[in-house]
Design a protein around this motif. Sequence first.
Motif, PDB file in Angstrom:
ATOM      1  N   GLU A 175      -9.073   4.565   7.841  1.00 42.78           N
ATOM      2  CA  GLU A 175     -10.240   5.401   8.144  1.00 42.78           C
ATOM      3  C   GLU A 175     -11.511   4.558   8.153  1.00 42.78           C
ATOM      4  OE1 GLU A 175     -12.099   8.892   9.249  1.00 42.78           O
ATOM      5  OE2 GLU A 175      -9.933   8.547   8.962  1.00 42.78           O
ATOM      6  N   TRP A 194       0.839  -1.193   0.000  1.00 44.50           N
ATOM      7  CA  TRP A 194       0.000   0.000   0.000  1.00 44.50           C
ATOM      8  C   TRP A 194       0.875   1.244   0.000  1.00 44.50           C
ATOM      9  CZ3 TRP A 194      -3.657  -1.861   4.445  1.00 44.50           C
ATOM     10  CH2 TRP A 194      -4.768  -2.518   3.886  1.00 44.50           C
ATOM     11  N   THR A 195       0.452   2.247  -0.713  1.00 44.29           N
ATOM     12  CA  THR A 195       1.066   3.563  -0.539  1.00 44.29           C
ATOM     13  C   THR A 195       0.498   4.164   0.745  1.00 44.29           C
ATOM     14  OG1 THR A 195      -0.678   4.728  -1.733  1.00 44.29           O
ATOM     15  CG2 THR A 195       1.181   3.872  -3.039  1.00 44.29           C
ATOM     16  N   LYS A 196       1.110   5.235   1.211  1.00 43.88           N
ATOM     17  CA  LYS A 196       0.617   5.880   2.431  1.00 43.88           C
ATOM     18  C   LYS A 196      -0.820   6.354   2.244  1.00 43.88           C
ATOM     19  CE  LYS A 196       1.592   9.638   5.677  1.00 43.88           C
ATOM     20  NZ  LYS A 196       2.493  10.779   6.008  1.00 43.88           N
ATOM     21  N   GLU A 197      -1.111   6.894   1.073  1.00 31.49           N
ATOM     22  CA  GLU A 197      -2.459   7.392   0.802  1.00 31.49           C
ATOM     23  C   GLU A 197      -3.476   6.247   0.826  1.00 31.49           C
ATOM     24  OE1 GLU A 197       0.235   8.132  -0.936  1.00 31.49           O
ATOM     25  OE2 GLU A 197       0.456  10.217  -0.243  1.00 31.49           O
ATOM     26  N   GLU A 198      -3.101   5.101   0.254  1.00 33.44           N
ATOM     27  CA  GLU A 198      -4.002   3.949   0.243  1.00 33.44           C
ATOM     28  C   GLU A 198      -4.239   3.437   1.661  1.00 33.44           C
ATOM     29  OE1 GLU A 198      -2.989   1.937  -4.104  1.00 33.44           O
ATOM     30  OE2 GLU A 198      -1.688   1.540  -2.384  1.00 33.44           O
ATOM     31  N   TYR A 199      -3.169   3.407   2.456  1.00 30.54           N
ATOM     32  CA  TYR A 199      -3.322   2.929   3.824  1.00 30.54           C
ATOM     33  C   TYR A 199      -4.228   3.855   4.635  1.00 30.54           C
ATOM     34  CZ  TYR A 199      -2.507   1.885   8.684  1.00 30.54           C
ATOM     35  OH  TYR A 199      -2.714   1.594  10.012  1.00 30.54           O
ATOM     36  N   LEU A 200      -4.057   5.159   4.494  1.00 33.88           N
ATOM     37  CA  LEU A 200      -4.868   6.102   5.261  1.00 33.88           C
ATOM     38  C   LEU A 200      -6.350   5.975   4.912  1.00 33.88           C
ATOM     39  CD1 LEU A 200      -2.551   9.257   5.210  1.00 33.88           C
ATOM     40  CD2 LEU A 200      -2.968   7.671   7.112  1.00 33.88           C
ATOM     41  N   LYS A 201      -6.655   5.687   3.667  1.00 32.38           N
ATOM     42  CA  LYS A 201      -8.047   5.457   3.280  1.00 32.38           C
ATOM     43  C   LYS A 201      -8.586   4.198   3.948  1.00 32.38           C
ATOM     44  CE  LYS A 201      -7.928   7.675  -1.291  1.00 32.38           C
ATOM     45  NZ  LYS A 201      -8.052   7.447  -2.758  1.00 32.38           N
ATOM     46  N   TYR A 208       1.390  -1.473  10.324  1.00 29.87           N
ATOM     47  CA  TYR A 208       1.830  -0.581   9.248  1.00 29.87           C
ATOM     48  C   TYR A 208       2.977   0.324   9.681  1.00 29.87           C
ATOM     49  CZ  TYR A 208       1.705   2.600   5.284  1.00 29.87           C
ATOM     50  OH  TYR A 208       2.054   3.343   4.185  1.00 29.87           O
TER      51      TYR A 208
END
Length: 220
Positions: A181, A171-178, A197
């Motif tokens: 959430e 996962w990219t950081k953006e994908e993980y944050l989604k 993570y």
Amino acid sequence: MAAYKDEQRGTWYVSFHYYDWTGKNCRKVKRGFKTKREATEWEHHFRMKEAADLDMTFGEFVQAYTRDMKPKLKHNTWLTKEHILRTKLLPYFENKKMCDIRAKDIIQWQNEQISYRDEKGKPYAPTYLKTLQSELSALFNHAVRFYELKSNPVVKAGPLGKGKAEEMLFWTKEEYLKFIEAVKDKPYSYQAFQILYWCGLRVGELLALTPQDIDFDNKV
């Protein structure tokens, strides 16, 4: 080959001369056999090993291979090799003569490894299959190079498994944050994934964590 009766002990023994790998004429005596047959069979097996007779069985050659290779390898390297020999190769080939093992026998062994499933229904990883075949091929290469075996049947049988594992997806950081959430309403899952993570832990390492592993004062 001849065996002799030890009248005092009531057992049998063998006494004979042989040439070792340096060409030196040596005398060998082995005592304590219960029967004449046991004594002559022991001499036969001993002579095969010393003469590098590829009429010996796979199991007997593994003993010679062990004698040749174990002193040259690091302890952990040998333990890995020995485990594969004992659990994956000897059960299948032990009683077959080295000179009689053909490519078709290797193919049958390959197919058994491919069809294996553990208690959870999982097969061997392609990289592990490659490791198994490499160990088997190394043994036959040793027989070809030093014991006059004509050819390596593993080479003729063709490859097994893959040398490289499948590419891992991250996962990219953006994908993980989604993702994180979306699981905020599940406290246990949320905390577990946060630790996995941001700390880079494996699942097994996470499950092994205890409160003593965490320094709450220094937040580490």
